[in-house]
Design an enzyme around this catalytic site. Structure first.
Site, short mmCIF file in Angstrom:
data_model
loop_
_atom_site.label_atom_id
_atom_site.label_comp_id
_atom_site.label_asym_id
_atom_site.label_seq_id
_atom_site.Cartn_x
_atom_site.Cartn_y
_atom_site.Cartn_z
N HIS A 1 47.28 15.57 18.18
CA HIS A 1 46.11 16.32 18.62
C HIS A 1 46.33 17.82 18.43
CE1 HIS A 1 44.39 12.71 20.41
NE2 HIS A 1 45.54 12.49 21.02
N ALA A 2 45.25 18.53 18.14
CA ALA A 2 45.31 19.98 18.05
C ALA A 2 45.55 20.55 19.44
CB ALA A 2 44.01 20.53 17.48
#
Length: 554
Positions: free
Chosen positions: A203-204
């Site tokens: 995930h960012a």
């Protein structure tokens, strides 16, 4: 970042995604300090790391997932943080290209920085390509074997097959829906298991989009696709509206309660600190709003006009579109107009160190503030980030509004499937909407009006991920249901038991045999095998249940 007094460190002391940097200075002034800033921390200040002392050498272990900038500053009384905009007393600055297991010599001489490679780095994706290559070959082999068995069986049972085919109804299940749901579920399990230590598959941190950020919204979106199909089927069976309403309410409540229960798997059931919102809770709330809106405002009269028929999917949902746009407007109003004490109006940042720590307690802006006021901090998601900000729930209250719109866009795709029977009409409309949503999402993001952000479930995030979901569904539909060169495996069957797999994984992901370890698991190959093993195990469970015709639904 870690420091050690050892002058030289070799690969034996490093883990994957780590490099060793030996520090050396030929500067006469002993007030030289090293500050570091990871590119993962947007608009953050530099962090004080180590002082350069004459005749003393140090080694620094640096994470190589994101580029790190080295800044050497001459300061008698250095502060812990220095703004990136403050360039006074800077001796030199350098952003080296560091790779995992690499050993480097960083030196400061005559007011300039220099870095030399002492031990070359290794390519980080070798294990990923090798293991997934073998896995794909095995899957192709199994698929070929299955096709061969099917051909042989057809020869011996040709007459029986013809008889059975004649008895089959013309209407059949769209396998692409199960394929998309199954792919989302299995990849979510893989990412939750650590994705083999590959950050790019996760995930960012805040703004932006990585592979893991596409899965949850795709899972929610495909739920929206199924809503009109399920409700229309009940209406055709002359089910009373009150019974349909009760079914919607029951399903929503059960999803919410199961989600709350899953939040206590690892933390226990202490009511003072239990996390209230989460993944399945968002499923339950959005499903309730979208399904209820569709049922109450649904129209059974498609347009007879040839011109309006081309856009009847939109006009059939015109009342629902009005409701959803009102929800989006409410979200935008709260996000950009709500006064948050001590924070700028419309702030969308992560707080903490972001923007030189000017708004340290403003994590999430209005979204974080609403959760802190209504849910209280003890009931929010707690996780350490590079920004060092306070607790924030990525499945909080305000993001539920845009998530509802997200599910509704999936419902619209389902209406297209129901309104147009020809595959070309379906695919053209799906791809047309995908192009439109993709353009809007990218325009909002790159203009920096509303950045793509999963944690806030921003409007641009909704449009971009919906565009991806529409394109993915179109591709699966063409391959599985139209051309029939792929049967959806190994994703289609797990997609028929998606809820069971997600709940089961959430309960068992830390337990053997779904999870195991060997030593410190410092090898990326080991971590990748462990994550794939957990995913394959749930795939096998899904196939066994499919064989027994057992499906868990609410």
């Amino acid at each position: 970042m870690e420091t050690t007094d050892e002058w030289f460190c070799d690969r034996e002391t490093l883990r994957y995604d780590e490099a060793c940097v030996n520090l050396r200075i030929n500067h006469e002034d002993s007030n030289a300090w090293l500050y570091l800033l990871s590119s993962d921390c947007a608009l953050c200040p530099y962090t004080r790391t180590k002082q350069f002392l004459a005749n003393l050498n140090y080694s620094l272990i640096v994470n190589t997932v994101r580029p790190t900038t080295f800044r050497v500053v001459d300061a008698e009384d250095p502060s812990e943080f220095i703004s990136a905009k403050n360039t006074s007393n800077v001796i030199c600055e350098l952003t080296p290209n560091l790779g995992q297991f690499g050993v480097y010599d960083f030196s400061v001489q005559n007011g300039s920085c220099d870095i030399k490679v002492l031990n070359p780095s290794t390519y980080p994706f070798t294990e990923l390509f090798l293991i997934f290559g073998v896995l794909i070959l095995v899957l192709f082999g199994l698929s070929g074997l299955k096709s061969l068995c099917h051909v042989c069986r057809k020869k011996f049972m040709k007459s029986q097959v013809k008889e059975d085919t004649a008895k089959q109804p013309l209407k059949r299940r769209v396998k692409a829906i199960d394929t998309v749901r199954g792919a989302s579920t299995l990849l979510m399990i893989f990412v939750n298991d650590g994705s083999g230590g590959y950050r790019i598959l996760g995930h960012a941190t805040w703004n932006g989009l990585l592979l893991g950020d596409l899965l949850f919204p795709c899972f929610m979106w495909i739920m929206g696709v199924c809503i009109p199909i399920a409700i229309s089927s009940q209406v055709k069976r002359m089910t009373k509206k009150s019974e349909i309403l009760y079914g919607i309410f029951k399903r929503s409540v059960l999803l919410f309660l199961i989600g709350v229960s899953l939040n206590t798997v690892m933390t226990g059931g202490q009511l003072e600190t239990i996390r209230i919102f989460g993944v399945l809770q968002r499923f339950g709330i959005t499903y309730f709003i979208v399904a209820l809106t569709y049922l109450c405002l649904m129209s059974r009269k498609p347009s007879k006009s040839s011109m309006l028929r081309e856009v009847q999917d939109f006009f059939l949902l015109l009342p629902q579109w009005c409701v959803m746009l009102a929800i989006v407007a409410a979200h935008c109003f709260l996000t950009f107009c709500l006064h948050v004490p001590g924070c700028p109006t419309g702030y969308l940042g992560p707080g903490g160190l972001h923007d030189d720590a000017k708004y340290f307690d403003c994590v999430g802006g209005a979204a974080g503030y609403i959760d802190r006021v209504i849910l209280k901090e003890n009931h929010l998601h707690h996780s350490a980030t590079v920004y060092k900000s306070g607790p924030f729930d990525p499945e909080g209250i305000l993001g539920t509004l845009t998530s509802t719109f997200h599910v509704f866009l999936g419902l619209h795709a389902g209406i297209i499937m129901m309104s147009y029977k020809d595959w070309k009409e379906r695919v053209i409309r799906w791809l047309a909407w995908a192009s439109l949503f993709g353009f809007i999402g990218c325009a909002l993001h790159f203009s920096n009006v509303i950045p793509v952000n999963k944690n806030l479930w921003s409007l641009s995030f909704v449009f971009v991920t919906t565009s991806f979901s529409l394109a993915f569904l179109s591709a699966c539909y063409l391959l599985v249901d139209v051309v029939k060169v792929w049967n959806g495996g190994p994703f289609r069957v797990p997609g028929m038991n998606g809820l069971l797999l997600y709940v089961g994984h959430s309960v068992c992901y830390k337990n053997f045999p779904f999870h195991w370890g060997i030593g410190n698991m410092d090898s990326r190959a080991l971590r990748l095998c462990e994550a794939i093993w957990g995913t394959l195990l749930w795939t096998v469970i899904a196939y066994v249940m499919h064989k027994k015709r057992n499906y868990i639904t609410l």
